[in-house]
Design a protein around this motif. Structure first.
Motif, PDB file in Angstrom:
ATOM      1  N   GLY A 213       2.675   6.025  -7.018  1.00  0.00           N
ATOM      2  CA  GLY A 213       1.571   6.503  -7.849  1.00  0.00           C
ATOM      3  C   GLY A 213       1.477   8.013  -7.851  1.00  0.00           C
ATOM      4  N   ILE A 214       1.549   8.620  -6.647  1.00  0.00           N
ATOM      5  CA  ILE A 214       1.446  10.074  -6.531  1.00  0.00           C
ATOM      6  C   ILE A 214       2.680  10.766  -7.115  1.00  0.00           C
ATOM      7  N   SER A 215       3.870  10.279  -6.742  1.00  0.00           N
ATOM      8  CA  SER A 215       5.101  10.905  -7.236  1.00  0.00           C
ATOM      9  C   SER A 215       5.284  10.685  -8.733  1.00  0.00           C
ATOM     10  N   GLY A 216       4.775   9.552  -9.232  1.00  0.00           N
ATOM     11  CA  GLY A 216       4.904   9.238 -10.654  1.00  0.00           C
ATOM     12  C   GLY A 216       4.027  10.106 -11.527  1.00  0.00           C
ATOM     13  N   MET A 217       2.934  10.604 -10.968  1.00  0.00           N
ATOM     14  CA  MET A 217       2.050  11.481 -11.747  1.00  0.00           C
ATOM     15  C   MET A 217       2.722  12.813 -12.033  1.00  0.00           C
ATOM     16  N   GLY A 218       3.455  13.313 -11.022  1.00  0.00           N
ATOM     17  CA  GLY A 218       4.112  14.608 -11.207  1.00  0.00           C
ATOM     18  C   GLY A 218       3.119  15.748 -11.299  1.00  0.00           C
TER      19      GLY A 218
ATOM     20  N   GLY B 219     -16.210  -5.138  -5.665  1.00  0.00           N
ATOM     21  CA  GLY B 219     -16.548  -3.716  -5.638  1.00  0.00           C
ATOM     22  C   GLY B 219     -15.342  -2.831  -5.869  1.00  0.00           C
ATOM     23  N   ASN B 220     -14.218  -3.166  -5.249  1.00  0.00           N
ATOM     24  CA  ASN B 220     -12.999  -2.367  -5.427  1.00  0.00           C
ATOM     25  C   ASN B 220     -12.384  -2.561  -6.808  1.00  0.00           C
ATOM     26  N   THR B 221     -12.545  -3.760  -7.359  1.00  0.00           N
ATOM     27  CA  THR B 221     -12.062  -4.011  -8.722  1.00  0.00           C
ATOM     28  C   THR B 221     -12.817  -3.152  -9.722  1.00  0.00           C
ATOM     29  N   VAL B 222     -14.147  -3.148  -9.593  1.00  0.00           N
ATOM     30  CA  VAL B 222     -14.990  -2.355 -10.497  1.00  0.00           C
ATOM     31  C   VAL B 222     -14.703  -0.867 -10.319  1.00  0.00           C
ATOM     32  N   ALA B 223     -14.524  -0.426  -9.078  1.00  0.00           N
ATOM     33  CA  ALA B 223     -14.243   0.981  -8.814  1.00  0.00           C
ATOM     34  C   ALA B 223     -12.962   1.433  -9.523  1.00  0.00           C
ATOM     35  N   THR B 224     -11.936   0.603  -9.474  1.00  0.00           N
ATOM     36  CA  THR B 224     -10.658   0.937 -10.120  1.00  0.00           C
ATOM     37  C   THR B 224     -10.818   1.051 -11.633  1.00  0.00           C
ATOM     38  N   ILE B 225     -11.563   0.126 -12.228  1.00  0.00           N
ATOM     39  CA  ILE B 225     -11.784   0.156 -13.677  1.00  0.00           C
ATOM     40  C   ILE B 225     -12.539   1.416 -14.076  1.00  0.00           C
ATOM     41  N   ILE B 226     -13.576   1.749 -13.306  1.00  0.00           N
ATOM     42  CA  ILE B 226     -14.406   2.906 -13.645  1.00  0.00           C
ATOM     43  C   ILE B 226     -13.627   4.213 -13.487  1.00  0.00           C
ATOM     44  N   ILE B 227     -12.862   4.332 -12.399  1.00  0.00           N
ATOM     45  CA  ILE B 227     -12.061   5.552 -12.208  1.00  0.00           C
ATOM     46  C   ILE B 227     -11.021   5.669 -13.319  1.00  0.00           C
ATOM     47  N   SER B 228     -10.419   4.545 -13.712  1.00  0.00           N
ATOM     48  CA  SER B 228      -9.446   4.559 -14.814  1.00  0.00           C
ATOM     49  C   SER B 228     -10.103   4.999 -16.109  1.00  0.00           C
TER      50      SER B 228
ATOM     51  N   ILE C  79       0.846  -1.202   0.000  1.00  0.00           N
ATOM     52  CA  ILE C  79       0.000   0.000   0.000  1.00  0.00           C
ATOM     53  C   ILE C  79       0.879   1.249   0.000  1.00  0.00           C
ATOM     54  N   PHE C  80       1.887   1.266   0.865  1.00  0.00           N
ATOM     55  CA  PHE C  80       2.759   2.435   0.970  1.00  0.00           C
ATOM     56  C   PHE C  80       3.499   2.702  -0.338  1.00  0.00           C
ATOM     57  N   LEU C  81       4.122   1.659  -0.881  1.00  0.00           N
ATOM     58  CA  LEU C  81       4.929   1.818  -2.094  1.00  0.00           C
ATOM     59  C   LEU C  81       4.088   2.208  -3.303  1.00  0.00           C
ATOM     60  N   THR C  82       2.933   1.557  -3.464  1.00  0.00           N
ATOM     61  CA  THR C  82       2.115   1.843  -4.650  1.00  0.00           C
ATOM     62  C   THR C  82       1.524   3.250  -4.609  1.00  0.00           C
ATOM     63  N   ILE C  83       1.119   3.698  -3.432  1.00  0.00           N
ATOM     64  CA  ILE C  83       0.551   5.045  -3.330  1.00  0.00           C
ATOM     65  C   ILE C  83       1.636   6.104  -3.505  1.00  0.00           C
ATOM     66  N   VAL C  84       2.773   5.916  -2.844  1.00  0.00           N
ATOM     67  CA  VAL C  84       3.879   6.880  -2.973  1.00  0.00           C
ATOM     68  C   VAL C  84       4.352   6.957  -4.419  1.00  0.00           C
TER      69      VAL C  84
ATOM     70  N   GLU D 135      -3.431  -3.831 -13.146  1.00  0.00           N
ATOM     71  CA  GLU D 135      -2.415  -3.165 -13.976  1.00  0.00           C
ATOM     72  C   GLU D 135      -2.203  -3.921 -15.280  1.00  0.00           C
ATOM     73  N   GLN D 136      -2.179  -5.249 -15.200  1.00  0.00           N
ATOM     74  CA  GLN D 136      -1.992  -6.067 -16.396  1.00  0.00           C
ATOM     75  C   GLN D 136      -3.201  -5.943 -17.329  1.00  0.00           C
ATOM     76  N   MET D 137      -4.370  -5.706 -16.764  1.00  0.00           N
ATOM     77  CA  MET D 137      -5.578  -5.587 -17.569  1.00  0.00           C
ATOM     78  C   MET D 137      -5.610  -4.285 -18.355  1.00  0.00           C
ATOM     79  N   GLY D 138      -4.963  -3.243 -17.809  1.00  0.00           N
ATOM     80  CA  GLY D 138      -4.947  -1.979 -18.534  1.00  0.00           C
ATOM     81  C   GLY D 138      -5.115  -0.746 -17.678  1.00  0.00           C
ATOM     82  N   CYS D 139      -5.471  -0.928 -16.388  1.00  0.00           N
ATOM     83  CA  CYS D 139      -5.596   0.227 -15.505  1.00  0.00           C
ATOM     84  C   CYS D 139      -4.214   0.799 -15.225  1.00  0.00           C
ATOM     85  N   SER D 140      -4.111   2.113 -15.156  1.00  0.00           N
ATOM     86  CA  SER D 140      -2.809   2.729 -14.916  1.00  0.00           C
ATOM     87  C   SER D 140      -2.345   2.452 -13.491  1.00  0.00           C
ATOM     88  N   LYS D 141      -1.053   2.360 -13.316  1.00  0.00           N
ATOM     89  CA  LYS D 141      -0.478   2.048 -12.004  1.00  0.00           C
ATOM     90  C   LYS D 141      -0.834   3.109 -10.974  1.00  0.00           C
TER      91      LYS D 141
END
Length: 416
Positions: free
Chosen positions: A75-80, A390-399, A68-73, A281-287
């Motif tokens: 994710g946020i820093s990678g967006m710039g 529910g969380n899987t669908v939420a990620t796809i929709i937000i993406s 959780i820590f690594l992916t969020i950090v 991520e493998q399906m296509g949602c951005s990291k």
């Protein structure tokens, strides 16, 4: 020519057999069935398998904090772009609140339609849970709730660090180090997941051995309503949301079948958190979207838990013949909208949330929670699976709303 055809057919069968026996899903399914059989025919040995299931989940939980820590950090820093971070965060929270509120409302409606609490109460040996539940309700503190919720703590720390990293001069070097560490963590997780069949076996053997299949008979109506409601929510509500983006819910379920079986065996949606992030991520949602939405969803988008909590309150009201006015029902939904947030991060929090809700109402005996103790374990699988979907669908929709979805990888999921 016939010989070649025969050889080709034989090779195909061997390849198919090899792919089946080396598939983790196959072994998890075998483990679940074996666990049920052991628990049913040898309850004492089945109960002893509790440590196997719990140990696997405990090992998985060791990875949750770092992931959780690594992916969020990252994710946020990678967006710039902190505006994008804020936009995704607002979208996610708004989505979570609307969908989880719908889940709460559906739970209430179905409970009133099918009246699961209006069952024969004779012969049911209720445990004395008043001491535990009253103690939990009296000592409930939001401050304590936050500080005992590891997921929320890591989530907050990761967001702060991710934002701060955007202003750090050696940002690129730090990101590189974090990415290497992330690869090490996910590689370790990959090998741990080979133990999934053992975790599923231990969880199912204990559940069946401890409570027995026959104990479900008097509470079958309640369980049926819970499972029916969650199926209705997944296929009708979540299915409709995906259909808008021309994605078939059945294709999604097929894609994450390994994670669903893992959750079924361990009764914990957390067990599948790391692997579902990789799958999305493998399906296509951005990291970046996956890194923000999934961890946040595990605290704020507990659709299955929301349905279970609202149905449980109405069920207990029916059990004690307590009439709830329309205003009181709205009060229940309002309280649960707040108290259900972060419930997955605290062991036994479901009963704490229910106890605190019943205490606020002052109409339904808190002791009634004892009636749910016997079957809570069996319904936890449905809650965990619905939370995961529910969380899987939420990620796809937000993406999709962010237009941050790799369309090239979407073909297998396109609705036909």
């Amino acid at each position: 020519m016939n010989i070649n055809t025969s050889n080709s057919s034989s090779k195909t069968k061997k390849t198919l057999f090899h792919s089946v026996v080396t598939n983790l899903t196959f072994w998890v399914l075998i483990a679940i069935v074996t666990g049920i059989l052991l628990g049913h025919f040898s309850p004492d040995n089945g109960v002893k398998m509790k440590i196997v299931g719990e140990t696997f989940v405990d090992i998985i939980k060791l990875f949750i904090g770092p992931i959780i820590f690594l992916t969020i950090v990252l994710g946020i820093s990678g967006m710039g772009n902190l505006k994008k971070v804020g936009r995704i965060g607002v979208k996610a929270l708004a989505y979570f609140e609307v969908v989880s509120t719908v889940a709460l409302a559906i739970g209430v409606v179905v409970a009133y339609l099918f009246q699961p609490g209006k069952i024969d109460k004779s012969g049911l040996a209720l445990q004395d849970a008043s001491k535990y539940t009253n103690h939990a309700a009296e000592n409930f503190s939001w401050l304590q709730f936050f500080f005992s919720n590891f997921t929320l703590q890591v989530l907050l720390a990761a967001i702060v660090c991710g934002i701060a990293l955007n202003f750090y001069q050696k940002r690129e070097q730090t990101i590189l180090v974090l990415e290497r560490f992330s690869n090490v963590v996910f590689t370790g997780l990959k090998y741990v997941m080979y133990l999934a069949p053992l975790g599923a076996f231990g969880g199912m053997a204990y559940t069946t051995g401890k409570f027995g299949l026959e104990t479900l008979i008097p509470l079958g109506k309640l369980m049926l309503c819970v499972y029916l409601t969650m199926a209705l929510f997944v296929f009708l509500i979540l299915g409709s949301l995906l259909k808008y983006y021309k994605i078939n819910i059945l294709s999604i379920l097929k894609y994450i079948k390994e994670e669903l079986l893992l959750v079924l065996g361990t009764s914990s949606s957390e067990a599948a958190l790391p692997s579902i992030m990789i799958k999305l991520e493998q399906m296509g949602c951005s990291k970046s979207v996956v890194g923000l939405v999934i961890p946040t969803g595990y605290s704020f988008n507990l659709d299955g838990t929301s349905i279970y909590l609202s149905m449980s309150v109405i069920f207990l009201a029916q059990l004690y013949d307590v009439h709830l006015s329309f205003f009181e029902i709205l009060t229940v939904i309002g309280i649960l909208m707040i108290t259900s947030k972060g419930a997955a991060g605290v062991t036994g929090s479901g009963f704490i949330v229910l106890a605190s809700t019943l205490t606020v109402l002052h109409k339904i005996p808190v002791e009634g929670l004892a009636f749910l103790l016997g079957v809570d374990k069996f319904m936890s699988e449905a809650r965990a699976i619905t939370n995961l979907i529910g969380n899987t669908v939420a990620t796809i929709i937000i993406s999709k709303t962010e237009r941050d979805f790799t369309e090239l990888n979407l073909n297998p999921l396109q609705e036909k």
